[in-house]
Motif scaffolding. Structure first.
Motif, PDB file in Angstrom:
ATOM      1  N   GLY A   3       0.809  -1.227  -0.047  1.00 52.46           N
ATOM      2  CA  GLY A   3       0.135  -0.018   0.207  1.00 52.46           C
ATOM      3  C   GLY A   3       0.924   1.325  -0.277  1.00 52.46           C
ATOM      4  N   LYS A   4       0.371   2.544  -0.135  1.00 53.82           N
ATOM      5  CA  LYS A   4       1.009   3.675  -0.473  1.00 53.82           C
ATOM      6  C   LYS A   4       0.496   4.547   0.594  1.00 53.82           C
ATOM      7  CE  LYS A   4       2.159   7.266  -3.666  1.00 53.82           C
ATOM      8  NZ  LYS A   4       2.114   7.679  -4.883  1.00 53.82           N
ATOM      9  N   VAL A   5       1.366   5.207   1.254  1.00 56.31           N
ATOM     10  CA  VAL A   5       1.007   6.160   2.560  1.00 56.31           C
ATOM     11  C   VAL A   5       0.669   7.366   1.811  1.00 56.31           C
ATOM     12  CG1 VAL A   5       1.985   7.288   4.522  1.00 56.31           C
ATOM     13  CG2 VAL A   5       2.785   5.199   4.072  1.00 56.31           C
ATOM     14  N   THR A   6      -0.514   7.778   2.006  1.00 59.77           N
ATOM     15  CA  THR A   6      -1.306   8.814   1.476  1.00 59.77           C
ATOM     16  C   THR A   6      -1.397  10.088   2.584  1.00 59.77           C
ATOM     17  OG1 THR A   6      -3.462   8.181   1.935  1.00 59.77           O
ATOM     18  CG2 THR A   6      -2.456   7.371  -0.166  1.00 59.77           C
ATOM     19  N   ALA A  13      -1.382   6.330  10.244  1.00 58.25           N
ATOM     20  CA  ALA A  13      -0.979   6.672   8.588  1.00 58.25           C
ATOM     21  C   ALA A  13      -2.200   6.047   8.025  1.00 58.25           C
ATOM     22  CB  ALA A  13       0.505   6.065   8.369  1.00 58.25           C
ATOM     23  N   PHE A  14      -2.574   7.014   6.946  1.00 62.35           N
ATOM     24  CA  PHE A  14      -3.642   6.351   5.965  1.00 62.35           C
ATOM     25  C   PHE A  14      -2.860   5.830   4.918  1.00 62.35           C
ATOM     26  CE2 PHE A  14      -5.510   9.986   8.388  1.00 62.35           C
ATOM     27  CZ  PHE A  14      -6.720   9.258   8.792  1.00 62.35           C
ATOM     28  N   VAL A  15      -3.282   4.648   4.266  1.00 65.75           N
ATOM     29  CA  VAL A  15      -2.778   3.738   3.346  1.00 65.75           C
ATOM     30  C   VAL A  15      -3.880   3.654   2.107  1.00 65.75           C
ATOM     31  CG1 VAL A  15      -1.407   1.559   2.760  1.00 65.75           C
ATOM     32  CG2 VAL A  15      -0.957   2.874   5.021  1.00 65.75           C
ATOM     33  N   GLU A  16      -3.283   3.833   1.083  1.00 68.58           N
ATOM     34  CA  GLU A  16      -4.222   3.045  -0.197  1.00 68.58           C
ATOM     35  C   GLU A  16      -3.659   1.960  -0.489  1.00 68.58           C
ATOM     36  OE1 GLU A  16      -5.550   4.835  -4.561  1.00 68.58           O
ATOM     37  OE2 GLU A  16      -4.234   5.940  -3.290  1.00 68.58           O
ATOM     38  N   LEU A  17      -4.718   1.111  -0.565  1.00 67.91           N
ATOM     39  CA  LEU A  17      -4.539  -0.286  -1.076  1.00 67.91           C
ATOM     40  C   LEU A  17      -4.603  -0.385  -2.460  1.00 67.91           C
ATOM     41  CD1 LEU A  17      -6.476  -1.946   1.590  1.00 67.91           C
ATOM     42  CD2 LEU A  17      -4.009  -1.697   1.684  1.00 67.91           C
ATOM     43  N   PRO A  18      -4.327  -1.578  -3.416  1.00 69.58           N
ATOM     44  CA  PRO A  18      -4.363  -1.735  -4.675  1.00 69.58           C
ATOM     45  C   PRO A  18      -5.669  -1.509  -5.357  1.00 69.58           C
ATOM     46  CG  PRO A  18      -2.916  -3.728  -3.481  1.00 69.58           C
ATOM     47  CD  PRO A  18      -3.559  -2.693  -2.491  1.00 69.58           C
ATOM     48  N   GLU A  19      -6.677  -1.921  -4.710  1.00 63.51           N
ATOM     49  CA  GLU A  19      -8.084  -1.682  -5.173  1.00 63.51           C
ATOM     50  C   GLU A  19      -8.704  -0.303  -4.962  1.00 63.51           C
ATOM     51  OE1 GLU A  19      -8.238  -3.645  -2.116  1.00 63.51           O
ATOM     52  OE2 GLU A  19      -7.145  -5.109  -2.955  1.00 63.51           O
ATOM     53  N   ASP A  46       5.516   6.754   0.625  1.00 59.78           N
ATOM     54  CA  ASP A  46       6.306   5.643   1.188  1.00 59.78           C
ATOM     55  C   ASP A  46       5.420   4.356   0.511  1.00 59.78           C
ATOM     56  OD1 ASP A  46       8.542   6.845   2.394  1.00 59.78           O
ATOM     57  OD2 ASP A  46       7.896   6.333   4.337  1.00 59.78           O
ATOM     58  N   VAL A  47       5.948   3.155   0.215  1.00 58.31           N
ATOM     59  CA  VAL A  47       5.123   1.933  -0.094  1.00 58.31           C
ATOM     60  C   VAL A  47       5.526   0.902   0.895  1.00 58.31           C
ATOM     61  CG1 VAL A  47       4.742   0.250  -1.957  1.00 58.31           C
ATOM     62  CG2 VAL A  47       4.996   2.416  -2.732  1.00 58.31           C
ATOM     63  N   VAL A  48       4.312   0.826   1.543  1.00 62.05           N
ATOM     64  CA  VAL A  48       4.682  -0.396   2.764  1.00 62.05           C
ATOM     65  C   VAL A  48       3.734  -1.438   2.638  1.00 62.05           C
ATOM     66  CG1 VAL A  48       5.170   1.578   4.424  1.00 62.05           C
ATOM     67  CG2 VAL A  48       2.753   1.056   3.952  1.00 62.05           C
ATOM     68  N   LYS A  49       4.348  -2.482   3.178  1.00 61.57           N
ATOM     69  CA  LYS A  49       3.688  -3.914   3.079  1.00 61.57           C
ATOM     70  C   LYS A  49       2.823  -3.639   4.301  1.00 61.57           C
ATOM     71  CE  LYS A  49       5.200  -7.450   1.329  1.00 61.57           C
ATOM     72  NZ  LYS A  49       4.573  -7.686   0.269  1.00 61.57           N
ATOM     73  N   VAL A  50       1.443  -4.151   4.212  1.00 64.64           N
ATOM     74  CA  VAL A  50       0.505  -4.102   5.204  1.00 64.64           C
ATOM     75  C   VAL A  50      -0.198  -5.327   5.408  1.00 64.64           C
ATOM     76  CG1 VAL A  50       0.184  -1.591   5.230  1.00 64.64           C
ATOM     77  CG2 VAL A  50      -1.396  -2.847   3.773  1.00 64.64           C
ATOM     78  N   LYS A  51      -1.009  -5.772   6.487  1.00 61.11           N
ATOM     79  CA  LYS A  51      -1.877  -6.752   6.847  1.00 61.11           C
ATOM     80  C   LYS A  51      -3.111  -6.180   7.256  1.00 61.11           C
ATOM     81  CE  LYS A  51      -2.591 -11.043   9.227  1.00 61.11           C
ATOM     82  NZ  LYS A  51      -2.106 -11.606  10.747  1.00 61.11           N
ATOM     83  N   VAL A  52      -4.295  -6.887   6.465  1.00 53.12           N
ATOM     84  CA  VAL A  52      -5.220  -6.350   6.700  1.00 53.12           C
ATOM     85  C   VAL A  52      -6.066  -6.952   8.102  1.00 53.12           C
ATOM     86  CG1 VAL A  52      -7.957  -5.955   6.036  1.00 53.12           C
ATOM     87  CG2 VAL A  52      -6.057  -5.795   4.314  1.00 53.12           C
ATOM     88  N   LEU A  53      -6.347  -6.223   9.032  1.00 54.86           N
ATOM     89  CA  LEU A  53      -6.674  -6.827  10.410  1.00 54.86           C
ATOM     90  C   LEU A  53      -8.321  -7.002  10.420  1.00 54.86           C
ATOM     91  CD1 LEU A  53      -4.538  -4.626  12.787  1.00 54.86           C
ATOM     92  CD2 LEU A  53      -4.135  -6.976  11.876  1.00 54.86           C
ATOM     93  N   GLY A  54      -9.019  -5.950   9.681  1.00 51.91           N
ATOM     94  CA  GLY A  54     -10.392  -6.027   9.555  1.00 51.91           C
ATOM     95  C   GLY A  54     -11.197  -4.881   8.958  1.00 51.91           C
TER      96      GLY A  54
END
Length: 133
Positions: A3-6, A13-19, A46-54
């Motif tokens: 995801g990309k930190v927006t 931090a707010f992150v935009e996911l691929p969709e 920044d491009v970061v690796k994230v895990k979706v918790l919910g």
């Protein structure tokens, strides 16, 4: 997923996911170490690796950078074609978040139907209680 930190706020931090969906990484989920200033860890873009918790009650994703770095199941695991117990479907390796939610909802609906049927079966055999006046 990547995801990309927006945007950055004091609380996360707010992150935009691929969709195109947006999620929040709470400051407590940025690093294994205690973070007092998130700006020292992340920058917009920044491009970061994230895990979706919910998903929260507003339909936004709760994300974690800290948990994404932990070892998870490999997506290259083969399907288990032989069910361990008769009547069960074969198990699949973990998929996308949407796949997990769909599976959860399906299982929940099945359990609710079983519960309703069970309650109805028990109520059919009972006679209504009479009150003495």
């Amino acid at each position: 997923m990547d995801g990309k930190v927006t945007g950055i706020a004091n609380f996360g931090a707010f992150v935009e996911l691929p969709e195109g969906a947006v999620g929040l990484v709470h400051i407590s989920q940025v690093s294994e170490k205690y973070v007092t200033n998130i700006n020292e860890q992340l920058k917009v873009g920044d491009v970061v690796k994230v895990k979706v918790l919910g998903i929260n009650n507003k339909g936004k994703y709760d994300l974690s950078i800290k948990q994404a770095s932990k070892q998870t199941f490999s997506s290259s695991l083969p399907l288990l074609t032989e069910p361990r117990h008769r009547g069960r479907e074969p198990r699949h390796p973990p998929g996308s978040f949407e796949d997990k939610i769909t599976q959860f909802l399906k299982q929940s609906e099945e359990k609710l139907l079983d519960l309703k049927r069970n309650i109805q079966e028990k109520q059919v055999g009972k006679k209504p209680k009479r009150t003495i006046k």
